[in-house]
Design a protein around this motif. Structure first.
Motif, PDB file in Angstrom:
ATOM      1  N   GLU A   1       0.633   5.106  -7.067  1.00  0.00           N
ATOM      2  CA  GLU A   1       1.725   4.713  -7.949  1.00  0.00           C
ATOM      3  C   GLU A   1       2.344   3.385  -7.498  1.00  0.00           C
ATOM      4  N   ARG A   2       3.149   2.813  -8.391  1.00  0.00           N
ATOM      5  CA  ARG A   2       3.890   1.569  -8.177  1.00  0.00           C
ATOM      6  C   ARG A   2       2.955   0.374  -8.040  1.00  0.00           C
ATOM      7  N   VAL A   3       3.404  -0.657  -7.347  1.00  0.00           N
ATOM      8  CA  VAL A   3       2.712  -1.950  -7.361  1.00  0.00           C
ATOM      9  C   VAL A   3       2.413  -2.370  -5.933  1.00  0.00           C
ATOM     10  N   VAL A   4       1.252  -2.982  -5.755  1.00  0.00           N
ATOM     11  CA  VAL A   4       0.864  -3.511  -4.443  1.00  0.00           C
ATOM     12  C   VAL A   4       0.440  -4.970  -4.589  1.00  0.00           C
ATOM     13  N   ARG A   5       0.437  -5.676  -3.450  1.00  0.00           N
ATOM     14  CA  ARG A   5      -0.224  -6.979  -3.375  1.00  0.00           C
ATOM     15  C   ARG A   5      -1.636  -6.745  -2.856  1.00  0.00           C
ATOM     16  N   HIS A   6      -2.598  -7.324  -3.536  1.00  0.00           N
ATOM     17  CA  HIS A   6      -3.984  -7.203  -3.093  1.00  0.00           C
ATOM     18  C   HIS A   6      -4.741  -8.432  -3.559  1.00  0.00           C
ATOM     19  N   GLU A   7      -5.429  -9.065  -2.625  1.00  0.00           N
ATOM     20  CA  GLU A   7      -6.208 -10.273  -2.906  1.00  0.00           C
ATOM     21  C   GLU A   7      -5.359 -11.331  -3.607  1.00  0.00           C
TER      22      GLU A   7
END
Length: 516
Positions: free
Chosen positions: A168-174
């Protein structure tokens, strides 16, 4: 994206890890790996298995078969126990403020993982493996900075970690902010369904304040050395008295940190060439003469700050503790961040004093009443243009502002405990606020250091124009030459913001190798 082979590896498990290892992970200079021997895996499994056995016997366990916090008196029927973890991280999804940057988020993940690896939090190996995979693949939950009172741990910010592990929610990735579910799908992962106690184990701990503390400690240790080197440059630029750092003198008051700073200064000024010449003053002003006494306090504090921070890193700091070996549930308060709060409140005081010291040195450099023959405001303009050039005048004003703000932020956060959560959390640490304050004080002090370093280097250049045959001490020459390559002398006025920002980048990347 995983790191390529060749980086150092930090193994999370039953062996202690260090501040430096957390910082290496935060900077993507190391890889994360989970201890994978049978004994470790069995220890983790015993805790989770014991917890499950209690559920079948309808045992009463805080946060597993009860509500949270003041709601610990509310029984949760077994048919709702599986839903409780999701509710915990959901209702704590109320953080505000800016999001933590990428290095800080990595530090938070690393510290939480090491705590859970102590084997007394009742979590599964699958959770540890996924948390380690977040580090390895650089999947970074967007965590708001504000909303933690530092007991029960860092509940609200760490809810964003629990939610991300659950897809769930938001992540930083690449380099992109992405829905967590999309990242799971891209990697072919199934999001975790957190078991009873697992959301609480993730959230009810001190990982945010401790991750921040690791980064703050590292920056402060480098700043100590940098401020010493800046002082040496300014002793030369102001034609100060190197005898103030005499070895016999410091043997009379042998605080180890103070003695070390004096030794570094002696090394930097060893072949100054002026020790037999009369100095302008028998005794330099305190910002030069007493520099070891100011800087040495930080030097002497770093060992006990390290002890507090590394004990916290390598501790179980959630509640309750699950002793799978003795089959006991231990209800306590290890989530309380008092040690980190005290460490960070102390560190910001120590660092702000360095800002004040360097700001005073800068004030001497720009003032013709005290700089012993240097031009006003360190302007390099020729005489026919000196009246319209102002050199470092505004930089010194800026440094005064940065120093004032750093000093203002030294108010201890830990004394501002507020009773909250229906007076269940009636005494709290405010450790995360203290750690955020410490980072801010470090940012401001690094700005003062950048300004004073550029001004000191300008002073050395101006002295070389006055006496072209003058030779710098050998220990200072390489840094002066590198600074002169990166930063042109200020002859005609120019906007110095780009120079200051570039210098700040060098400081934060610890670009200069200073003392062994």
């Amino acid at each position: 994206m995983s790191l390529p082979a060749g980086h150092d590896t930090v193994v999370f498990g039953q062996h202690a890890i260090t501040i430096e290892q957390v910082v290496a992970l935060a900077r993507r200079h190391a890889r994360a790996r989970l201890q994978d021997d049978a004994a470790f895996e069995q220890r983790i499994a015993r805790g989770a298995r014991f917890l499950d056995s209690l559920l079948t016997r309808e045992g009463v366990i805080y946060g597993v078969t009860t509500g949270y916090g003041d709601s610990c008196v509310v029984a949760v029927p077994l048919e709702h126990v599986e839903s409780l973890p999701q509710h915990l991280y959901t209702f704590h999804g109320c953080g505000l403020g800016r999001h933590f940057d990428e290095p800080t988020t990595r530090a938070v993940l690393a510290v939480r993982l090491q705590s859970l690896c102590q084997g007394v939090s009742g979590v599964r190996m699958a959770l540890l493996e996924r948390l380690c995979a977040f580090l390895e693949h650089d999947i970074l939950p967007l965590i708001p900075e504000e909303g933690s009172v530092g007991a029960s741990g860092d509940l609200t910010p760490l809810s964003y970690v629990a939610a991300a592990l659950s897809g769930e929610r938001v992540v930083r990735h690449e380099g992109q902010e992405t829905d967590t579910a999309d990242v799971h799908a891209k990697l072919g992962w199934t999001a975790l369904t957190l078991r009873p106690k697992e959301a609480l184990a993730l959230m009810n701990g001190t990982a945010v304040m401790t991750g921040l503390a690791c980064l703050a400690f590292d920056r402060a240790a480098y700043l100590l050395q940098l401020a010493t080197r800046i002082t040496a440059i300014n002793v030369v630029g102001l034609q100060g008295n190197p005898a103030h750092f005499d070895e016999t003198l410091f043997a009379a008051k042998p605080h180890p940190g103070m003695v070390q700073v004096a030794a570094w200064l002696r090394g930097d000024l060893a072949d100054d060439g002026r020790t037999d010449e009369p100095t302008h003053r028998l005794q330099d002003r305190y910002s030069l003469r007493c520099a070891p006494h100011v800087l040495g306090v930080l030097g002497d504090s770093l060992p006990w700050l390290r002890q507090m921070i590394e004990t916290e890193i390598n501790s179980a700091n959630d509640n309750p503790i699950i002793d799978g070996d003795a089959e006991r549930i231990l209800h306590g308060g290890h989530f309380y961040g008092g040690h980190i709060a005290f460490a960070m409140d102390s560190l910001k005081n120590l660092v702000a004093n360095i800002a004040d010291l360097l700001d005073r040195q800068l004030a001497l450099l720009v003032d013709t009443r005290y700089n012993h023959g240097l031009p006003s405001n360190l302007s390099g303009a020729p005489a026919d243009r000196a009246m319209i050039n102002h050199g470092f005048k505004a930089v010194q004003i800026g440094a005064s502002a940065w120093t004032a703000e750093a000093l203002k932020n030294t108010m201890p956060a830990s004394v501002f405990s507020r009773s909250t959560e229906c007076h269940n959390q009636d005494k709290v640490s405010m450790g995360t606020i203290a750690a955020r304050d410490a980072i801010r004080v470090l940012e401001l002090t690094e700005q003062v250091a950048a300004a004073t370093l550029l001004a000191g280097n300008q002073a050395l250049w101006l002295r070389s124009q006055q006496v072209p045959t003058a030779v710098l001490p050998a220990a200072l020459l390489p840094m002066h030459e590198r600074l002169s390559q990166d930063f042109a002398p200020v002859i005609e006025d120019r906007a110095l913001e780009p120079d200051l920002r570039r210098c700040l980048t060098h400081i934060r990347e610890q670009a200069w190798s200073l003392y062994a």
